[in-house]
Write a protein that holds these residues in place. Structure first.
Motif, PDB file in Angstrom:
ATOM      1  N   UNK A  15      -1.806 -32.535 -15.789  1.00 60.70           N
ATOM      2  CA  UNK A  15      -1.095 -31.391 -15.214  1.00 60.70           C
ATOM      3  C   UNK A  15      -1.062 -31.482 -13.689  1.00 60.70           C
ATOM      4  N   UNK A  16      -2.172 -31.866 -13.084  1.00 61.50           N
ATOM      5  CA  UNK A  16      -2.225 -32.008 -11.624  1.00 61.50           C
ATOM      6  C   UNK A  16      -1.299 -33.130 -11.172  1.00 61.50           C
ATOM      7  N   UNK A  17      -1.342 -34.255 -11.853  1.00 57.53           N
ATOM      8  CA  UNK A  17      -0.516 -35.406 -11.487  1.00 57.53           C
ATOM      9  C   UNK A  17       0.979 -35.114 -11.640  1.00 57.53           C
ATOM     10  N   UNK A  18       1.361 -34.316 -12.642  1.00 59.10           N
ATOM     11  CA  UNK A  18       2.772 -34.055 -12.913  1.00 59.10           C
ATOM     12  C   UNK A  18       3.332 -32.860 -12.144  1.00 59.10           C
ATOM     13  N   UNK A  19       2.504 -32.152 -11.414  1.00 56.33           N
ATOM     14  CA  UNK A  19       2.969 -30.973 -10.690  1.00 56.33           C
ATOM     15  C   UNK A  19       3.077 -31.291  -9.203  1.00 56.33           C
ATOM     16  N   UNK A  20       3.499 -30.292  -8.449  1.00 57.75           N
ATOM     17  CA  UNK A  20       3.552 -30.424  -6.993  1.00 57.75           C
ATOM     18  C   UNK A  20       2.233 -29.991  -6.355  1.00 57.75           C
ATOM     19  N   UNK A  21       1.176 -29.884  -7.153  1.00 56.28           N
ATOM     20  CA  UNK A  21      -0.114 -29.380  -6.670  1.00 56.28           C
ATOM     21  C   UNK A  21      -0.642 -30.204  -5.496  1.00 56.28           C
ATOM     22  N   UNK A 112     -10.203 -23.519   5.902  1.00 54.12           N
ATOM     23  CA  UNK A 112     -10.941 -23.492   4.644  1.00 54.12           C
ATOM     24  C   UNK A 112     -10.163 -24.333   3.627  1.00 54.12           C
ATOM     25  N   UNK A 113      -9.778 -25.534   4.047  1.00 50.07           N
ATOM     26  CA  UNK A 113      -8.944 -26.409   3.218  1.00 50.07           C
ATOM     27  C   UNK A 113      -9.721 -26.838   1.969  1.00 50.07           C
ATOM     28  N   UNK A 114      -9.319 -26.306   0.832  1.00 53.40           N
ATOM     29  CA  UNK A 114      -9.950 -26.672  -0.441  1.00 53.40           C
ATOM     30  C   UNK A 114      -8.997 -26.361  -1.571  1.00 53.40           C
ATOM     31  N   UNK A 115      -9.154 -27.084  -2.668  1.00 59.33           N
ATOM     32  CA  UNK A 115      -8.426 -26.825  -3.909  1.00 59.33           C
ATOM     33  C   UNK A 115      -9.424 -27.021  -5.044  1.00 59.33           C
ATOM     34  N   UNK A 116      -9.703 -25.956  -5.776  1.00 56.73           N
ATOM     35  CA  UNK A 116     -10.670 -25.976  -6.862  1.00 56.73           C
ATOM     36  C   UNK A 116     -10.025 -25.487  -8.149  1.00 56.73           C
ATOM     37  N   UNK A 117     -10.584 -25.918  -9.275  1.00 51.71           N
ATOM     38  CA  UNK A 117     -10.247 -25.354 -10.583  1.00 51.71           C
ATOM     39  C   UNK A 117     -11.540 -25.165 -11.357  1.00 51.71           C
ATOM     40  N   UNK A 130     -13.132 -28.836 -11.175  1.00 58.35           N
ATOM     41  CA  UNK A 130     -12.682 -29.986 -10.394  1.00 58.35           C
ATOM     42  C   UNK A 130     -12.391 -29.548  -8.961  1.00 58.35           C
ATOM     43  N   UNK A 131     -12.825 -30.378  -8.032  1.00 54.88           N
ATOM     44  CA  UNK A 131     -12.545 -30.232  -6.607  1.00 54.88           C
ATOM     45  C   UNK A 131     -11.467 -31.269  -6.304  1.00 54.88           C
ATOM     46  N   UNK A 132     -10.270 -30.818  -5.950  1.00 53.95           N
ATOM     47  CA  UNK A 132      -9.148 -31.713  -5.695  1.00 53.95           C
ATOM     48  C   UNK A 132      -9.091 -32.009  -4.206  1.00 53.95           C
ATOM     49  N   UNK A 133      -9.364 -33.259  -3.844  1.00 51.25           N
ATOM     50  CA  UNK A 133      -9.330 -33.680  -2.446  1.00 51.25           C
ATOM     51  C   UNK A 133      -8.284 -34.774  -2.312  1.00 51.25           C
TER      52      UNK A 133
END
Length: 194
Positions: A15-21, A112-117, A130-133
């Motif tokens: 889902x992360x790979x196929x999106x604009x996330x 506060x640059x972060x992306x979490x799920x 998951x911590x997306x960096x």
């Protein structure tokens, strides 16, 4: 890692790979799967942290209580470290999963640059986080807590006795106006220019 974690992990990786996330962040991640949110919105007024309105869309009550509690936990963190939050409902292997997707605010003098799920199964049991960096996904076996943010908040367990010298950056008590209708609450903040 058990089989359930592996299947859920693979589904969210896809889902992360196929999106604009990765390019556009949380605002573009699985918009058709959203069931709740907290957004820091700029309406054009001057404000210190690049937002002047907080919009909170309540999660429907059919969602497991642990997911609602996780959303409330992240709302509390947002008050101290400025994050946006989306609650997602995504089928994985013929079962619903729920994710609390978090993205930290980056603005004038604030990073506060972060992306979490945080991901939960259909019964509301925590599965994986998951911590997306960038394109690197750092998987965890526990939900995110206050010290995981680049601009830390107090730990969730310490929220009652947290840092009293550090007031929240936004709250209902500091809003200049509050609008409530159905499942949406808008908190307005008008910061005076100094």
């Amino acid at each position: 890692m058990n089989n359930r974690q592996t299947v859920v992990r693979q589904a969210y990786e896809q889902a992360i790979a196929q999106s604009d996330y990765l390019q556009n962040g949380i605002s573009e991640f699985l918009p058709d799967s959203r069931i709740g949110r907290l957004e820091l919105v700029t309406t054009g007024e001057y404000c210190d942290f690049d937002f002047d309105t907080v919009e909170i869309e309540t999660i429907e009550q059919s969602v497991p209580q642990t997911v609602i509690d996780a959303f409330d936990r992240h709302v509390w963190f947002s008050q101290y470290c400025l994050t946006e939050i989306y609650v997602l409902k995504l089928p994985v292997a013929d079962q619903e999963t729920y994710a609390i997707a978090v993205s930290g605010l980056v603005g004038d003098g604030w990073d506060n640059a972060c992306k979490f799920l945080d991901v939960f199964d259909t019964s509301g049991e925590f599965v994986v986080a998951v911590d997306v960096q960038g394109e690197i996904l750092n998987w965890r076996d526990r939900p995110f807590d206050g010290d995981d943010f680049p601009t830390p908040a107090s730990l969730w367990a310490e929220r009652e006795n947290g840092d009293r010298d550090r007031p929240p950056l936004w709250s209902e008590a500091t809003a200049t106006q509050i609008e409530r209708n159905d499942a949406l609450t808008r908190l307005f903040f008008f910061f005076a220019e100094e």
